[in-house]
Design a protein around this motif. Structure first.
Motif, short mmCIF file in Angstrom:
data_model
loop_
_atom_site.label_atom_id
_atom_site.label_comp_id
_atom_site.label_asym_id
_atom_site.label_seq_id
_atom_site.Cartn_x
_atom_site.Cartn_y
_atom_site.Cartn_z
N LYS A 5 4.07 23.36 13.23
CA LYS A 5 3.06 23.58 12.20
C LYS A 5 2.98 22.45 11.18
O LYS A 5 1.99 22.34 10.46
N THR A 6 4.02 21.61 11.12
CA THR A 6 4.01 20.54 10.10
C THR A 6 3.81 19.15 10.69
O THR A 6 3.61 18.19 9.95
N ILE A 7 3.86 19.02 12.00
CA ILE A 7 3.70 17.69 12.61
C ILE A 7 2.22 17.33 12.67
O ILE A 7 1.39 18.07 13.21
N MET A 8 1.89 16.18 12.08
CA MET A 8 0.51 15.72 12.04
C MET A 8 0.05 15.18 13.40
O MET A 8 -1.12 15.29 13.76
N GLY A 9 0.98 14.56 14.13
CA GLY A 9 0.62 13.98 15.41
C GLY A 9 1.72 13.05 15.89
O GLY A 9 2.75 12.87 15.23
N LEU A 29 0.14 0.84 13.27
CA LEU A 29 -1.22 1.13 12.81
C LEU A 29 -1.70 2.49 13.33
O LEU A 29 -2.50 3.16 12.66
N SER A 30 -1.22 2.89 14.50
CA SER A 30 -1.59 4.22 15.03
C SER A 30 -0.95 5.33 14.22
O SER A 30 -1.55 6.39 14.01
N ALA A 31 0.28 5.11 13.75
CA ALA A 31 0.92 6.11 12.87
C ALA A 31 0.12 6.27 11.58
O ALA A 31 -0.10 7.39 11.10
N LYS A 32 -0.37 5.16 11.05
CA LYS A 32 -1.21 5.20 9.84
C LYS A 32 -2.54 5.91 10.15
O LYS A 32 -3.06 6.67 9.33
N TYR A 33 -3.08 5.69 11.33
CA TYR A 33 -4.32 6.34 11.76
C TYR A 33 -4.15 7.85 11.83
O TYR A 33 -5.01 8.62 11.39
N ILE A 34 -3.01 8.30 12.35
CA ILE A 34 -2.72 9.74 12.40
C ILE A 34 -2.66 10.31 10.99
O ILE A 34 -3.20 11.39 10.70
N GLU A 74 0.81 -1.22 0.00
CA GLU A 74 0.00 0.00 0.00
C GLU A 74 0.84 1.28 0.00
O GLU A 74 0.38 2.32 -0.46
N LYS A 75 2.04 1.22 0.56
CA LYS A 75 2.93 2.40 0.70
C LYS A 75 2.18 3.61 1.30
O LYS A 75 2.18 4.72 0.72
N PRO A 76 1.56 3.44 2.47
CA PRO A 76 0.78 4.55 3.05
C PRO A 76 1.63 5.75 3.46
O PRO A 76 1.13 6.88 3.53
N PHE A 77 2.92 5.53 3.73
CA PHE A 77 3.77 6.61 4.23
C PHE A 77 4.67 7.21 3.16
O PHE A 77 5.65 7.89 3.48
N GLU A 78 4.34 6.97 1.90
CA GLU A 78 5.15 7.53 0.81
C GLU A 78 5.23 9.05 0.96
O GLU A 78 4.21 9.74 1.06
N GLY A 79 6.45 9.58 1.01
CA GLY A 79 6.65 11.02 1.15
C GLY A 79 6.57 11.53 2.58
O GLY A 79 6.66 12.74 2.81
N ILE A 80 6.40 10.62 3.55
CA ILE A 80 6.26 11.00 4.96
C ILE A 80 7.54 10.65 5.71
O ILE A 80 8.17 9.61 5.48
N THR A 81 7.93 11.53 6.64
CA THR A 81 9.07 11.26 7.50
C THR A 81 8.57 10.98 8.92
O THR A 81 7.74 11.71 9.45
N ILE A 82 9.06 9.89 9.50
CA ILE A 82 8.67 9.49 10.85
C ILE A 82 9.91 9.52 11.73
O ILE A 82 10.93 8.90 11.42
N GLU A 94 -4.12 9.30 8.28
CA GLU A 94 -5.36 9.24 7.51
C GLU A 94 -6.52 10.02 8.13
O GLU A 94 -7.61 10.08 7.55
N ASN A 95 -6.30 10.61 9.31
CA ASN A 95 -7.40 11.31 9.99
C ASN A 95 -6.97 12.69 10.46
O ASN A 95 -5.82 12.90 10.86
N ASP A 96 -7.90 13.62 10.44
CA ASP A 96 -7.67 14.97 10.95
C ASP A 96 -8.07 14.97 12.42
O ASP A 96 -9.24 15.17 12.76
N LEU A 97 -7.11 14.72 13.29
CA LEU A 97 -7.40 14.50 14.70
C LEU A 97 -7.36 15.81 15.49
O LEU A 97 -6.59 16.72 15.17
N PRO A 98 -8.16 15.91 16.54
CA PRO A 98 -8.12 17.09 17.40
C PRO A 98 -6.87 17.06 18.28
O PRO A 98 -6.27 16.01 18.50
N ILE A 99 -6.48 18.22 18.79
CA ILE A 99 -5.35 18.27 19.73
C ILE A 99 -5.83 17.70 21.06
O ILE A 99 -6.65 18.30 21.76
#
Length: 416
Positions: free
Chosen positions: A140-144, A361-366, A37-45, A368-373
């Motif tokens: 400002k760039t960290i998703m979670g 799976l939690s990293a993938k959840y972050i 699936e390559k869900p993290f393509e272009g993402i840095t963890i 794919e979702n716009d989570l509240p702080i």
């Protein structure tokens, strides 16, 4: 780009990484999905975890999903230099080595942050706090972020309550497949393994004091009991204290418990559990170990100030000679004994298989979702997925509810 102790250790590290992969089938299943699936393509963890073979395997799983992965250790004494070199040889950006100074420790955290990660995976929240306090340009760039341990979750909940937290955090620690297994069975086995391997001491017949009866304390008490120890629990929570008593353990105050202790293990996540005059009441030969995340549970300064001599008598064992001639022994400098002690290997791979599956799976959840702080538990669907994959890997089948049973449970008006 990596900074490790010695790349000549890479071959041994890779051998250890391949060994744990054979015992982490859930994470291997997720890795295969990620490769497709390559869900993290272009993402840095970026991660701040105990750098050892199982953790490197998590990094390789995220890498298989397309991520650029940068990793450092969350404890100056827990890094396995061969695993760090092996991870670097396999394409991960690894920064860290065993026995870092405090300056070096935070320097390697900043090395990871120089990659400008989109998602953080933390253990103890040091990296998350460093971002908020020293690198606000990254906010400002960290998703979670994902947080691995009880201590870190408590710190982050405090930040959120004070309005200081600036991005969402998934409390991986609070997932059932994490704390019911990792905290209990993992901490229990790995702590006693490290203590026995480092000291060559018999547990059977000893008075073992366990300070704290959360999930980690339950695990330590249970494993010590299984080895034939006389287990004594200290607690501040009346419900947990009552539970410890009904589980068959003696419960008393720390001041009373230290008088009869042969081995004391702190597992609270809090500061100054053993301190001050506590050391004056201990028996000659008492051993002190900590299985909480930070080295603040046993007050080393108080212990040292009351001693007339300090000597390393065996790797990871310091002897403190008291004024009256008693000798007290501190393991692994009061740091996390199951990883920082000479024989500390951390939790079994079969346990971390579940915890790191939840992390992945939690990293993938972050992503794919716009989570509240907020500091939030991982979704139950992740728990369910990990548990079912683990059962399948163990060759275990379970029953399912019939339609009639589902209907009965859903019908509130149903009679008996």
């Amino acid at each position: 780009m990596s900074k490790v102790k010695d790349m000549a250790l890479a071959d041994e590290g890779i051998r250890k990484i391949k060994w744990v992969q054979k015992h982490m089938p859930v994470l291997e299943h997720i890795k295969k999905q990620f490769e497709e699936e390559k869900p993290f393509e272009g993402i840095t963890i970026g991660s701040c975890l105990h750098l050892e073979p199982k953790t490197v395997n998590l990094g390789l799983t995220l890498q298989a999903g397309g991520a650029e992965v940068a990793m450092t250790g969350c404890n100056p004494l827990s890094t396995h230099d061969d695993a760090a070199a092996g991870g670097a040889a396999l394409g991960l950006n690894i920064y860290g080595w065993r026995e870092q100074s405090e300056t070096e420790y935070y320097s390697t955290i900043n090395d990871v942050l120089s990659h400008k990660p989109d998602i953080i995976i933390d253990d103890g929240a040091d990296m998350i706090l460093t971002i908020h306090e020293k690198r606000p340009d990254l906010l400002k760039t960290i998703m979670g972020a994902c947080e691995e341990t009880t201590t870190g979750v408590h710190r982050l909940e405090g930040m959120h309550a004070d309005g200081a937290l600036k991005f969402p955090v998934v409390a991986v620690n609070d997932a059932y497949t994490k704390y019911l297994f990792d905290n209990r069975y993992g901490t229990g086995q790995s702590s006693l393994d490290a203590i026995m391997g480092t000291t060559n001491m018999l547990i059977a017949g000893k008075n073992v004091v366990v300070c704290g009866y959360g999930w980690c304390g339950r695990g330590v008490a249970s494993r010590a009991d299984g080895l034939g120890a006389n287990v004594i629990v200290t607690e501040v929570d009346p419900i947990r204290a009552l539970e410890a008593r009904m589980d068959g353990f003696r419960v008393m105050t720390i001041r009373e418990a230290v008088k009869i202790a042969d081995l004391i293990i702190t597992v609270t996540g809090n500061i100054d559990i053993i301190k001050g005059d506590d050391f004056k009441y201990m028996k000659d030969g008492c051993l002190l170990a900590n299985s909480g995340h930070f080295n603040v549970e046993i007050n080393r300064e108080d212990l040292e100030s009351q001693s007339v001599a300090v000597e390393e008598v065996r790797e990871s064992i310091e002897m403190f000679v008291m004024e009256d001639g008693r000798k007290l022994y501190l393991l692994a400098d009061g740091r996390l004994v199951n990883l920082a002690a000479a024989r500390g290997q951390g939790h079994p791979a079969e346990i971390m298989d579940m915890s790191f599956a939840v992390q992945a799976l939690s990293a993938k959840y972050i992503l794919e979702n716009d989570l509240p702080i907020d500091v939030m538990k991982a979704p139950d669907s992740i728990d369910d997925t990990v548990a079912r994959l683990k059962l399948k890997a163990m060759g275990i089948e379970i029953d399912s509810l019939s339609d009639t049973q589902e209907s009965y449970l859903a019908n509130w008006a149903q009679g008996t």
